[in-house]
Design an enzyme around this catalytic site. Structure first.
Site, mmCIF file in Angstrom:
data_model
loop_
_atom_site.group_PDB
_atom_site.id
_atom_site.type_symbol
_atom_site.label_atom_id
_atom_site.label_comp_id
_atom_site.label_asym_id
_atom_site.label_seq_id
_atom_site.Cartn_x
_atom_site.Cartn_y
_atom_site.Cartn_z
ATOM 1 N N GLU A 291 -0.656 -4.197 -3.276
ATOM 2 C CA GLU A 291 -0.893 -3.231 -4.353
ATOM 3 C C GLU A 291 -0.726 -3.864 -5.733
ATOM 4 O O GLU A 291 0.142 -4.715 -5.939
ATOM 5 C CB GLU A 291 0.089 -2.070 -4.212
ATOM 6 C CG GLU A 291 0.015 -1.032 -5.323
ATOM 7 C CD GLU A 291 1.180 -0.064 -5.321
ATOM 8 O OE1 GLU A 291 1.116 0.923 -6.074
ATOM 9 O OE2 GLU A 291 2.161 -0.298 -4.581
ATOM 10 N N LYS A 356 -6.183 5.585 -5.995
ATOM 11 C CA LYS A 356 -5.043 6.291 -5.411
ATOM 12 C C LYS A 356 -5.047 7.756 -5.839
ATOM 13 O O LYS A 356 -5.132 8.077 -7.028
ATOM 14 C CB LYS A 356 -3.747 5.617 -5.837
ATOM 15 C CG LYS A 356 -2.493 6.207 -5.220
ATOM 16 C CD LYS A 356 -1.248 5.438 -5.661
ATOM 17 C CE LYS A 356 0.005 5.991 -5.031
ATOM 18 N NZ LYS A 356 1.224 5.257 -5.475
ATOM 19 N N CYS A 409 0.700 2.537 -1.412
ATOM 20 C CA CYS A 409 2.128 2.768 -1.550
ATOM 21 C C CYS A 409 2.555 3.991 -0.733
ATOM 22 O O CYS A 409 2.336 4.055 0.463
ATOM 23 C CB CYS A 409 2.493 2.899 -3.025
ATOM 24 S SG CYS A 409 4.268 2.937 -3.358
#
Length: 553
Positions: A291, A356, A409
């Site tokens: 990430e 995201k 995440c």
């Protein structure tokens, strides 16, 4: 001291002693979580919770307030011991955020404990004097934990069900009922020994509840063992993965001055020989970086893309996390961005992008963003205005590999929501969810063939946090019947099959590369097909049994 006398002591305890008992019992329960994984320990601590609710009977409103207070202290102890590692993130930039660390370490567990308090208050409303009060506790805590996982964007981290999944053969239960179902089972099973101390006038067969609990654990273990034995890991032919774990410190990762050093490290590490037969990246199908890999906007740095193109041979695709700027007019300064995943071809072209969707509160955005920014506060990533959320989950396709679902995440910690089910919001979202800040997670309806979790757990150092994060990602694989590929900046990077077996992994706090094949998916699990429906039926039947028992009392 006998079990009966211990129970009577806890039931009759009041004041600060009662608070201390609840706090210590909650904190000890957290030892069942990674990395300690002492999963039988809650057999000692959850009966204490039952006896604390028993002792609340003399309080106001039938003991509801006293039960809620006991629940809050138990939940506070559990979350404080299980979430202490959050404080590490505030030390990454200690000059800016260090003063907030004590408040964050206390405030987050205090807020999460409200849900346990709600659960015990609800349980007290249904409380009985017999063994069925264990079912009341399990149903009420499961409902309150479900709310914790959904309200105000949700935070289901360390739901009580995670205390019962450390052995892989027990974790297979998640394929049947998911994490919320495992939460119901965990509370009911762990609380059952409390009945052994009951007065025989109220419970004629006090041994029955713990015997049924042991039988449930045994049945779960047998099911898990058979499932593991009968479902060997199979692999996708012709796909070779290479995960690069750079173990970068946070000050390097977000420092533009370190641009070339970061790129050189990534390139050298990615092409490193991992064994005597290895030819580096030349025989890799998918190269995977973690990430937010770069301290710059990747698509605005032509030299960085050129270096990536020079690294990748034909037929190899790089999948990497990166911060993505929004489309703006020329000369307009970028102040906000997306936390994105890029798929990049061997010629440096962008094949696909995912932004995201489920951002981290206080890490990637602030609730009441503009108000708190006016007060001088900012989120840990220091992006003024906060990151921009993506519009939907999307399955991505790249050459040479099956379709996959990217999850950035902590997007992977949400049971039932990590893999989206439908294109549009349902009635619950339309009429309830949007008002509580639930993120709407839409999807294409197409089932992916594997999950890719890119993360940066370097915020939390060598603490329990990364171990807990990995465990939750592993449970999503079991719930959905999908293999998991995980690339983490500082670890734990791993390839996990759809039954949660770790094929290969890199430990926390090391740099290296991990070469592995890609496991094949299995057919959708009962939980993937039915969701929370069986759990809702189970909770309803449990409450009917409790109400029937109350009428007899």
């Amino acid at each position: 001291m006998t079990l009966t006398s211990l129970a009577h002591t806890i039931v009759l305890t009041w004041g600060w002693r009662r608070i201390l008992i609840a706090l210590v019992a909650g904190a000890m329960s957290a030892l069942a979580l990674p990395p300690t994984d002492i999963w039988p320990l809650p057999f000692l601590t959850f009966p204490v919770l039952v006896w604390l609710v028993d002792g609340a009977a003399a309080g106001r409103l039938g003991g509801v307030w006293a039960a809620a207070a006991a629940g809050w202290w138990f939940g506070f102890g559990y979350c404080l011991a299980g979430l202490y590692w959050v404080g590490h993130a505030f030390l990454v930039d200690a000059k800016t955020f260090g003063w907030l660390m004590p408040f964050a370490v206390i405030a987050l567990p205090a807020g999460m404990a409200v849900y346990t308090a709600l659960g015990l208050a609800l349980a007290r409303l249904f409380w009985t004097r017999g063994a069925t009060r264990v079912l009341a506790l399990a149903a009420a805590l499961t409902l309150s934990e479900w709310l914790r996982g959904h309200l105000f964007s949700g935070f289901p981290w360390n739901a009580y069900g995670y205390t019962l999944v450390s052995p892989l053969w027990l974790a297979q239960g998640a394929a049947l009922v998911g994490m919320w179902g495992m939460t119901f089972l965990a509370v009911a099973v762990y609380a059952s020994p409390a009945v052994l101390a009951d007065d025989r006038t109220h419970t004629k067969r006090p041994w029955l509840a713990p015997v049924l609990a042991v039988a449930a654990v045994a049945a779960l273990a047998i099911y898990g063992a058979l499932r593991l034995a009968q479902t060997p890991t199979s692999y996708v032919e012709g796909v070779k993965l290479r995960i690069m774990q750079p173990n970068l410190q946070q000050d390097e990762k977000f420092n533009y001055a370190q641009k070339q050093q970061v790129m050189s490290r990534y390139l050298a590490l990615s092409d490193r020989a991992s064994g005597p037969q290895s030819t580096g990246v030349r025989d890799v199908t998918l190269l995977i970086w973690p990430e937010s890999a770069f301290p710059f906007f990747l698509t605005r740095e032509a030299d960085a893309l050129a270096q990536i193109a020079a690294l990748l041979p034909p037929g190899t695709v790089l999948i990497t996390g990166a911060v993505r700027p929004p489309e703006t007019a020329p000369g307009v300064m970028v102040t906000r961005a997306y936390n994105a995943v890029y798929a990049i071809d061997h010629d440096g072209s962008i094949l696909s992008v995912y932004d995201k969707v489920h951002l981290v509160p206080f890490g990637e955005y602030l609730p009441l963003q503009h108000l708190l920014e006016r007060l001088g506060l900012m989120q840990l990533t220091k992006v003024r205005g906060g990151f921009i959320p993506g519009d939907r989950r999307r399955t991505l396709r790249v050459p040479g590999a099956p379709s996959f679902l990217p999850l950035v995440c902590y997007e992977i910690i949400f049971p039932g929501d990590a893999v989206p089910r439908s294109e549009r919001p349902g009635w619950i979202y339309d009429h309830v969810g949007r008002y509580f800040g639930w993120p709407f997670v839409a999807g294409s309806g197409e089932r992916p063939e594997w999950m890719l979790n890119l993360t940066n757990d370097g915020w939390f150092g060598n603490s329990a946090g990364p171990y807990q994060h990995f465990e939750q990602a592993r449970i999503r694989a079991i719930e959905e019947g999908l293999p998991l590929v995980r690339a983490a900046n500082t670890g734990i990077s791993a390839v996990v099959d759809p039954l949660g077996r770790v094929i290969k992994s890199l430990p926390l706090g090391t740099e290296g590369v991990l070469d592995a094949p890609l496991p094949q998916a299995i057919p959708p699990t009962p939980y993937a097909r039915l969701g929370e429906g069986p759990l809702a039926i189970g909770i309803g039947l449990s409450l009917l049994l409790v109400l029937r028992s109350r009428r007899k009392d």
